[in-house]
Design a protein around this motif. Structure first.
Motif, PDB file in Angstrom:
ATOM      1  N   ASN A  79       0.820  -1.212   0.000  1.00 51.80           N
ATOM      2  CA  ASN A  79       0.000   0.000   0.000  1.00 51.80           C
ATOM      3  C   ASN A  79       0.851   1.258   0.000  1.00 51.80           C
ATOM      4  OD1 ASN A  79      -2.364  -1.484   0.013  1.00 51.80           O
ATOM      5  ND2 ASN A  79      -2.515  -1.512   2.238  1.00 51.80           N
ATOM      6  N   GLY A  80       1.912   1.248   0.797  1.00 54.14           N
ATOM      7  CA  GLY A  80       2.760   2.428   0.896  1.00 54.14           C
ATOM      8  C   GLY A  80       3.949   2.415  -0.035  1.00 54.14           C
ATOM      9  N   GLU A 103       6.789   2.945   2.469  1.00 54.79           N
ATOM     10  CA  GLU A 103       6.459   2.013   3.550  1.00 54.79           C
ATOM     11  C   GLU A 103       7.616   1.040   3.790  1.00 54.79           C
ATOM     12  OE1 GLU A 103       3.449  -1.726   4.536  1.00 54.79           O
ATOM     13  OE2 GLU A 103       3.013  -0.402   2.825  1.00 54.79           O
ATOM     14  N   ARG A 117       9.824   0.619   7.277  1.00 56.09           N
ATOM     15  CA  ARG A 117       9.875  -0.626   8.032  1.00 56.09           C
ATOM     16  C   ARG A 117      11.296  -1.183   8.118  1.00 56.09           C
ATOM     17  NH1 ARG A 117       4.858  -4.138   5.748  1.00 56.09           N
ATOM     18  NH2 ARG A 117       5.646  -5.640   7.295  1.00 56.09           N
TER      19      ARG A 117
END
Length: 538
Positions: free
Chosen positions: A427-428, A432, A436
């Motif tokens: 999604n990111g 993202e 992470r």
């Protein structure tokens, strides 16, 4: 009430059996539901209902349509199986399944739960480190209960009985949360009457949120372990494949398996560990420098970690120099009493049980295991994982240690790391992924390499986006660089930068000698000694 209709014959293996008497009345169920018989194996005593031996339910070599209670019933109705259940902690559901299935009086000699630590210590002895959810504790339970069972049984029963002990020690979700939800589970059993006992030990992580669901999953796993060990003993890889039947791989993770005893004497334990990954039972396994499977929780606990990621086919002096230079940089950041560890990670993302490695089909996975042997010869721990993206590997390591994590990789791998297509489906996207990856005290050490088109030119960390066509991401890279998350490797050896790692395996398999100057001395010795990677030079 429904009754089971009486048939005139039942097929078992290649024989025909005629029942001596009609079936008694009982709840309706198909007689083929209880016990599959393994191809090529005969049983002196199989499941019987009303004197009938039940027919197999199989699809090729795979068990089908058998619920947890049906498997427990099959064991209960086999008069040759007789054993003890010993459960500590969360896993109280295994023996319960055997009681619920019915017919347990002829199978269960004793069921015990030494739940209190003082009681447990009185029976099995104290643990020096006061940790009870350990492999050592489990093996004490198995040894003690098996010894008691055999000693207490009359000698005349031994020729027709296969004694077994099931044990587990588990820590499930606690009130108020906190702590890892995991456990050790094992079976020590005679796989034939009068035989020496064999043993299978598992380490399992519970992924359900609540203790009730965790206990239910462990209950099914225990039944699967007992059932598959008894009836699939000649097919150890099938035992692994059957462990999570009726459970689901989103509820339990089995990241360690140890098989011992006569049927498993010739079994390559590293192959068993690799099967855990390729079969989806776990995402990663770890090997110690001695080559054996080890527990990552024990190895990584309270340690700072340096990670090298690559194919290592074979490991070369480039990887050796990367580890040496990066280790010196890591030690500059460590506290006086800190301990560090170096890991080499190899991804099996494109390795399947059919034998696919790096997109090319091979005859077997010996080539892959050769990589492990060569790397551990350098004194490194090795992680074999199915992680494709780096942040997954970081999350795995952070599960066991909250200290510093350093990744060291070639500048060319960094360029691949910043390809947006690498994160399709997230999604990111790349934002993202980077968030992470760099969570906590994580840094990326970038090792320079010689330009493949210009041997006199050195490609460094500050030249990454000079080679990339995706200029907008240069701002993200520059931000991470300024924050100190991406750091150039210092103190490297210029003499190894021009090594072509791909040429080593080609020269090795052709019987050349040039590869010996590219590969570290320790790895050369082990490759020749074990004839790894197809080495066959006299």
């Amino acid at each position: 009430k429904a009754t089971v209709s009486v048939l005139n014959w039942y097929t078992v293996d290649t024989h025909t059996y005629t029942p001596p008497a009609p079936l008694p009345r009982c709840p309706a169920r198909r007689l083929t539901n209880a016990m599959p018989i393994v191809s090529g194996e005969s049983f002196s005593a199989s499941a019987r209902i009303g004197g009938l031996r039940e027919a197999p339910r199989r699809a090729g070599d795979r068990l089908i349509d058998m619920s947890t209670l049906e498997r427990a019933l099959a064991v209960n109705l086999d008069p040759s199986k007789y054993g003890v259940f010993c459960e500590i902690g969360a896993a109280q559901e295994v023996v319960r399944n055997f009681f619920l299935a019915g017919g347990a009086s002829g199978t269960i000699a004793k069921s015990i739960s030494a739940y209190d630590k003082d009681v447990s210590d009185a029976i099995y002895g104290q643990e020096p480190n006061k940790r009870y959810v350990t492999r050592g504790r489990l093996e004490k339970m198995l040894a003690r209960e098996y010894e008691l069972l055999v000693d207490r049984m009359p000698a005349e029963r031994a020729p027709k009985t296969q004694y077994f002990v099931f044990a587990d020690t588990c820590a499930a979700a606690r009130y108020g949360g906190g702590g890892e939800c995991h456990g050790w589970m094992g079976v020590r059993a005679q796989l034939y009457p009068m035989a020496e006992p064999s043993q299978i030990v598992l380490h399992v992580r519970m992924l359900d949120k609540f203790s009730k669901q965790q206990a239910e999953a462990l209950g099914s796993l225990g039944v699967n372990l007992i059932y598959s060990m008894m009836y699939l003993k000649r097919q150890p890889m099938k035992i692994l494949d059957a462990l999570l039947d009726n459970i689901g791989r989103d509820r339990l993770e089995i990241d360690q398996c140890y098989m011992s005893g006569t049927p498993f004497d010739d079994l390559n334990q590293r192959l068993v560990a690799l099967r855990l990954v390729t079969a989806g039972l776990t995402n990663a396994v770890m090997f110690a420098p001695q080559g054996e499977l080890c527990n990552p929780a024990d190895v990584l606990r309270k340690k700072d970690v340096l990670v090298l990621r690559g194919k290592f086919r074979p490991v070369t002096k480039v990887a050796e120099d990367m580890a040496a230079a990066a280790t010196k940089m890591l030690h500059r950041d460590l506290d006086e009493n800190s301990k560090s560890i170096t890991l080499a990670e190899i991804s099996t993302r494109q390795l399947t049980p059919g034998g696919w490695v790096d997109g090319r089909e091979i005859e077997n996975i010996d080539d892959f295991l050769s990589r492990v042997d060569a790397v551990v010869s350098l004194g490194m721990y090795v992680i074999v994982s199915d992680y494709l993206r780096f942040f997954r590997l970081r999350e795995y390591i952070s599960r066991y240690t909250k200290r510093k994590v350093r990744f060291c990789m070639s500048v060319y791998n960094v360029i691949d790391l910043f390809q947006e297509s690498f994160y399709d489906g997230m999604n990111g996207g790349i934002l993202e992924a980077m968030g992470r990856l760099f969570t906590g005290d994580v840094r990326l050490y970038v090792y320079p390499r010689v330009d493949t088109e210009d041997p006199d030119k050195l490609i460094t960390a500050d030249m990454v986006f000079a080679l990339s066509s995706n200029k907008p991401l240069s701002h993200l890279y520059a931000f991470l660089r300024r924050r100190g998350k991406i750091v150039p490797v210092e103190g490297y050896s210029k003499s190894v930068l021009s090594i072509d790692t791909a040429s080593a395996i080609i020269d090795l398999q052709r019987g050349g000698s040039r590869w010996e100057h590219i590969v570290p001395t320790e790895a050369v010795k082990i490759i020749k000694e074990k004839r790894l990677f197809g080495y066959n030079k006299l």
